[in-house]
Design a protein around this motif. Structure first.
Motif, mmCIF file in Angstrom:
data_model
loop_
_atom_site.group_PDB
_atom_site.id
_atom_site.type_symbol
_atom_site.label_atom_id
_atom_site.label_comp_id
_atom_site.label_asym_id
_atom_site.label_seq_id
_atom_site.Cartn_x
_atom_site.Cartn_y
_atom_site.Cartn_z
ATOM 1 N N TYR A 1 0.856 -1.205 0.000
ATOM 2 C CA TYR A 1 0.000 0.000 0.000
ATOM 3 C C TYR A 1 0.884 1.245 0.000
ATOM 4 O O TYR A 1 0.688 2.162 -0.807
ATOM 5 C CB TYR A 1 -0.905 -0.054 1.236
ATOM 6 N N ARG A 2 1.880 1.260 0.878
ATOM 7 C CA ARG A 2 2.769 2.419 0.925
ATOM 8 C C ARG A 2 3.538 2.594 -0.383
ATOM 9 O O ARG A 2 3.682 3.707 -0.887
ATOM 10 C CB ARG A 2 3.771 2.259 2.079
ATOM 11 N N LEU A 3 4.034 1.482 -0.936
ATOM 12 C CA LEU A 3 4.851 1.578 -2.157
ATOM 13 C C LEU A 3 4.016 2.054 -3.338
ATOM 14 O O LEU A 3 4.460 2.898 -4.121
ATOM 15 C CB LEU A 3 5.491 0.224 -2.462
ATOM 16 N N GLU A 4 2.836 1.526 -3.492
ATOM 17 C CA GLU A 4 2.078 1.948 -4.683
ATOM 18 C C GLU A 4 1.565 3.372 -4.541
ATOM 19 O O GLU A 4 1.467 4.099 -5.528
ATOM 20 C CB GLU A 4 0.992 0.938 -5.099
ATOM 21 N N ARG A 5 1.309 3.802 -3.314
ATOM 22 C CA ARG A 5 0.967 5.219 -3.120
ATOM 23 C C ARG A 5 2.166 6.105 -3.453
ATOM 24 O O ARG A 5 2.015 7.164 -4.072
ATOM 25 C CB ARG A 5 0.486 5.468 -1.695
ATOM 26 N N ALA A 6 3.362 5.685 -3.043
ATOM 27 C CA ALA A 6 4.565 6.472 -3.322
ATOM 28 C C ALA A 6 4.867 6.524 -4.820
ATOM 29 O O ALA A 6 5.237 7.566 -5.363
ATOM 30 C CB ALA A 6 5.747 5.887 -2.555
#
Lengths: 512, 512
Positions: free
Chosen positions: B376-381
Motif C-alpha cells: 500500500y505504501r509503495l504503490e501510493r509512493a
C-alpha cells in the motif's frame, strides 16, 4: 509486401484491414471458447456458454455489417490499382465475407449460435442414449435456422440454397462441382470395393496388436509423430474430446483425440489426421495472419491437408517402416503382442484393410466416400423438402443398405453418430471426399516433384513433404481460389481419376 | 421480481438491461480466456492472446460507452419510481460502471489490456530468472498506463488518483477508510507478533507431516473439502496454475492451485481460500446473473469470503478435527508420518504458527497485514511520484526490514513475487487486509447468530455457515454498498477491533 509494411495504405482499404484485425481478435476468442466447450467446460455452464458464444457472434456480425463496411468496400474497389496482389486478394475475401454476413440478419445469427451450442450438448446425451426422438425438436430447430440462412444467402448471392451452404465452407464450390465427381465415384466404388474385399480375403490376415495400450504411451506416441511431422508445440496443444477436431486460434492451434486402451490405432490415426489440419493452420502466411487472405482456404482444401497426412503419407509403406519402430518402442514392453504384428508389412495390411461399416470416422479410405454420398443426398433432400427430419432414421437405414450394404442396429450408430448437423454444419460433409480427391492429386504432384518425400517418410522426416505443402498450399492462404490453387500446384483441375488410380495402386496392386 | 419477469420494463431501463446482458456475454468470454491463459495456453500464443483480449476489452468499452448508453442512463433515472429496489440498485451499478468506463478513452483501454497480457507473461520469466531489470521497461509501461487511468478517472469521478484505483476494485472504498484501520493495525501488530512468537517458542513445536504427498491424492483431498464446503462441480472446476486464482464465468467458476509433493498444506489451504471466492460466485442471485446488481460486491468483500473459509473456518479447532481424519485417510498409507502429526491439536498448532517471512502468499494470518501495508505504501509512493520504479527493489527491501524484520535475498522473493502489478492490478492489495477484517467481523456475527456453525465444521458440514453467508452476503449481489452490507450483516461498520480480538483469542488465548 506485408499487412504492416505497406505505407501508407489507401484509406478505405486501410480501414478494412483495421476492421478485419478486430474481427480476427473475436475469431481467436471464439476459437478458444469452442475448444474449451469441447474439452473442459463443466456441464452446468452450457447455457451460459451458449449465451457468451451467441453474444460474440452477434457482435462479430454487427461489426462486419456496420453500414460503414459496405462504404469502405465500395471505396476500396476504386483503390484497387494501388494495391498489391495480396492486398487485392485480401479485398476480394473481405467482399466475400461481408456478402455472406450481410445477407443474414443479426437476430438469425444469434439464434443460430445459441441453438447450435445447446443442440451440440443435447446431441452428446442423445447419442449416448440412442434417443433420436429426444433430439428431434432441437435438431429440427438447428436445421430450420440453417435452411432459412441458405435461402436468404442464396437469394443475396445468386446461388441455389444448397450451394449457399457449400459456398460458406469452400468459396466457389457448387453442387455442379460435386455431382460429376460423386457420380464417377458412385459408379466406380461398388465393384472396386468388392474386388478389394475379395483380394484381401485371399491375403494373409493382418495381425492386430493386442493391448491394453496405456493412454500416457499413446499420448507420447502421438506427440512424437506430431513433432516428426513438424507440429510446433510452442504454438499448439494436443488434448482430449469426444469428437476429435482441430481448433484454437492463431499461434494456438489445438487438436484433440480420444483414447481407447484396447486400440491405439484410432487415436494415432486421428492425431495424424488432425495434425494435417494443424500444419495448415501453423503454416499460414504469418504476415497476413489477422487478415482474410491469410486464412486457410476452405474446408475441402483443409481436409486435403489432413488426408494427405493421414491417408496419403501415413498409410504408405514408407511411413509405416518408421512407425513400426516407434510403435514397438512405445508398446512392446506393455503388451503381449508378438513381433510379427509390428512389421511394416503387417501394419500396412492392417491399415489398408477394407470393410464396409457403420461409422464414418472409422471407415477405411475406400468405403468412406459412400458415407459422404449418403449424407450429401440426405441433406439435399431435407433442404429440398423431399425428406422430413422425423424420417431421417429410416432414410439413413435405407441409404446405408443401398450404398454400403450394412444396416445400423440403432441411431447411435446411425444418424446420431456425427456432431455436424446438431452443430449447424449443414453442407459440410462433401468437403471430406473432395478433400480426399484433392489430397491424392496433391500427393501425386508432390512426390513426382520431390523424390525425397517418400524416403523421408521412411526416416520419420516429413520435411520434404511439408516444405512442398508450405510453398504450394499453406503459405498461399486465400491468395487463390481452391480451383486455381489446385491447378497451380498440380497442373490440372480436380480429376477424380487421380484418386481412383491411387486406390487401385494401393488396394489392388498393393504397391503404395 | 427478476430481471426476466418484470413485464414490461420501462423502456430506457429495459434497453440498459439488454446492453448489460451483452456485456455479460463478453465478460464470460474474457473470464474463460484469462483462465485459459493462466492454465493452458502455449507460450507462443502470447501475442495473439494479448490481441484477442485487448480486442474484446475495446469492444466492451465501446459498447458501454456508446453515446446511447448515457442517454439511456439519464432517461432511466426518470423511470426510477417505477423500478423495484433491485432494479434501482442495478441502475446505480450501471451508472457506476459507465462512469468508470466513460472516463477512459478506448485506446487507453486497449493499450492497458495488451500491455498487461504481455507483461504478465514476461513477469513469469523475470520471477524465475530474478530479472527485475529485464521486466522494468514493461512494468513501467503497465504502471504508467495505470497511473494515467487513475488521473483521468479521478478527475471524472471527483476522486484522488489513488482512490480512483480503489474505487475500481471496491465501490466507494477510499484511502480515508484504509488509513485509520491500517494505522491501528500497524500500531497493534509489532508487539502482538513478538508476543505470539515468544508464546509459540514456549509451546511444544508442532510436528510437520512428511511427504511425499502424491499429487493425485492432494487433488482428491482438495476436491473432497470443496465438496464438503458446498462447491458445485457441475458449475465449476479445480485446475493448476502458477498463481492460484478464482476465475471463469457464470455457472463456470474455476479455481486453481499449485501442488508441491513435499507439502500438501499450501495447496490445500489455497484450495480452501479459492473455494471461499468460488462459493461467493456460485451463490450470487441467479435471477440477476447477467446484470450488474447480480455481480459480487467488490474485492474487499470477495476476499472476506475466501478468508472466512480459509482463515476463520478452516483453521479453527473444529474444522481441523474433521480435516484430521480426511488427511490421515488421504496420506497415511503413502508416508511415514506418525499418527501424532495428524491429531487436531497438532494440526491447529501447525496451521496457526506465526513467523515473519518473505512471501506474502505464504504468510500467516498475523504477519500478512504487514505485507499489505508495505505494498500500500509503495504503490501510493509510486503514484505520487515519490518513488521511481527503478528504485522499487531497494524500497521493497527497506520496507520489509522495517515492517517485518526480514530482508529478501533477491527480487524473486522480493518485489517480483506477485502477479498483481505486472497484471495491472494497482490499488488492489489493500482489499486483502480489509477482507481479513471483514471476514473476522462476519464470522463473529455468524457464529453468534447460528450456534451450529462451529459444531458443523467439526463434522465437515459447512451448511450452517454457508447458508448464513448465502443469505447475508452471496445472495445480496450488489444490492447494498460494502459498508451497508457489513452493517446489515453484523450490526456495525468496519471495526478493526474485531479482527484484533480474533487474533488475541486464537494466538494468545489459544481458544480458537
Amino acid at each position: 509486401m506485408t499487412a504492416q509494411d505497406a505505407a501508407p495504405l489507401p484509406p478505405a482499404y486501410g480501414a478494412l484491414e483495421a476492421l478485419f484485425t478486430r474481427l480476427n481478435a473475436l475469431d481467436n476468442a471464439l476459437g478458444i471458447l469452442h475448444w474449451d466447450q469441447e474439452t473442459t467446460m463443466p456441464e452446468g455452464a452450457t447455457d451460459g456458454r451458449a449465451g457468451a458464444l451467441a453474444g460474440l457472434e452477434v457482435l462479430r456480425h454487427e461489426l462486419l455489417c456496420d453500414p460503414a463496411t459496405a462504404d469502405h468496400l465500395a471505396a476500396a474497389d476504386a483503390e484497387a490499382a494501388a494495391l498489391t496482389p495480396w492486398q487485392q486478394a485480401n479485398l476480394k475475401e473481405m467482399h466475400r465475407l461481408h456478402a455472406h454476413a450481410a445477407a443474414v440478419p443479426a437476430d438469425l445469427v444469434g439464434r443460430a449460435a445459441h441453438a447450435q451450442t445447446v443442440t451440440e450438448v443435447a446431441w452428446r446425451a442423445a447419442r449416448r442414449d440412442n434417443d433420436f426422438a429426444g433430439l428431434l425438436p432441437r435438431l429440427t430447430e438447428v436445421f430450420e435456422i440453417a435452411a432459412e440462412t441458405a435461402r436468404i444467402k442464396g437469394e443475396a448471392l445468386g446461388l441455389a440454397p444448397y450451394d449457399a451452404w457449400l459456398d460458406t465452407f469452400e468459396a466457389g464450390l457448387a453442387s455442379a462441382d460435386i455431382d460429376p465427381v460423386f457420380d464417377a465415384l458412385a459408379a466406380f466404388l461398388p465393384d472396386f470395393t468388392q474386388a478389394v474385399v475379395a483380394a484381401q480375403a485371399a491375403e494373409t490376415p493382418p495381425l492386430r496388436p493386442e493391448g491394453p495400450f496405456p493412454i500416457d504411451r499413446q499420448r507420447a506416441l502421438g506427440q512424437a509423430c506430431m513433432t516428426a511431422a513438424g507440429f510446433d508445440f510452442t504454438r499448439g496443444r494436443l488434448d482430449v474430446s469426444t469428437h476429435p477436431f482441430c481448433g484454437g486460434a492463431d499461434d494456438d492451434v489445438r487438436i484433440t483425440t480420444r483414447y481407447d486402451e484396447a486400440d491405439f490405432t484410432s487415436a494415432l490415426m486421428g492425431v495424424l489426421h488432425e495434425t494435417g489440419h494443424a500444419l495448415y493452420e501453423q503454416g499460414r502466411p504469418r504476415d497476413w495472419q489477422t487478415q482474410p487472405v491469410g486464412a486457410s482456404r476452405g474446408m475441402a482444401v483443409h481436409e486435403s491437408q489432413s488426408l494427405i497426412l493421414e491417408m496419403q503419407a501415413c498409410r504408405s509403406p514408407e511411413f509405416l517402416t518408421f512407425a513400426s519402430g516407434e510403435m514397438r518402442r512405445s508398446f512392446a514392453a506393455a503388451t503381449d503382442t508378438t513381433t510379427a504384428a509390428w512389421t511394416p508389412d503387417n501394419l500396412h495390411r492392417l491399415y489398408t484393410r477394407v470393410a464396409p461399416g457403420l461409422i464414418r470416422v472409422d471407415a477405411d479410405e475406400v468405403t468412406y466416400p459412400a458415407h459422404i454420398i449418403l449424407r450429401y443426398r440426405l441433406e439435399r433432400a431435407l433442404l429440398a423438402g423431399d425428406l422430413k427430419m422425423a424420417d431421417l432414421p429410416g432414410a439413413w437405414t435405407d441409404g446405408m443398405r443401398e450404398l454400403l450394404g450394412v444396416v445400423p442396429p440403432d441411431d447411435t450408430t446411425g444418424c446420431l453418430q456425427d456432431i455436424h448437423w446438431p452443430g449447424g454444419a449443414w453442407g459440410y460433409f462433401p468437403t471430406y471426399t473432395l478433400g480426399a480427391m484433392i489430397a491424392a492429386q496433391l500427393f501425386a504432384a508432390a512426390t513426382a516433384a520431390e523424390p525425397d518425400i517418400r524416403p523421408g517418410l521412411a526416416r520419420g522426416d516429413f520435411t520434404p513433404l511439408v516444405d512442398w505443402l508450405r510453398r504450394r498450399v499453406h503459405g498461399r492462404g486465400c491468395l487463390l481460389s481452391w480451383r486455381d490453387l489446385l491447378v497451380e500446384a498440380t497442373g490440372r483441375p480436380l480429376d477424380p481419376a487421380v484418386f481412383m488410380a491411387h486406390l487401385r495402386t494401393r488396394y489392388l496392386e498393393r504397391s503404395d
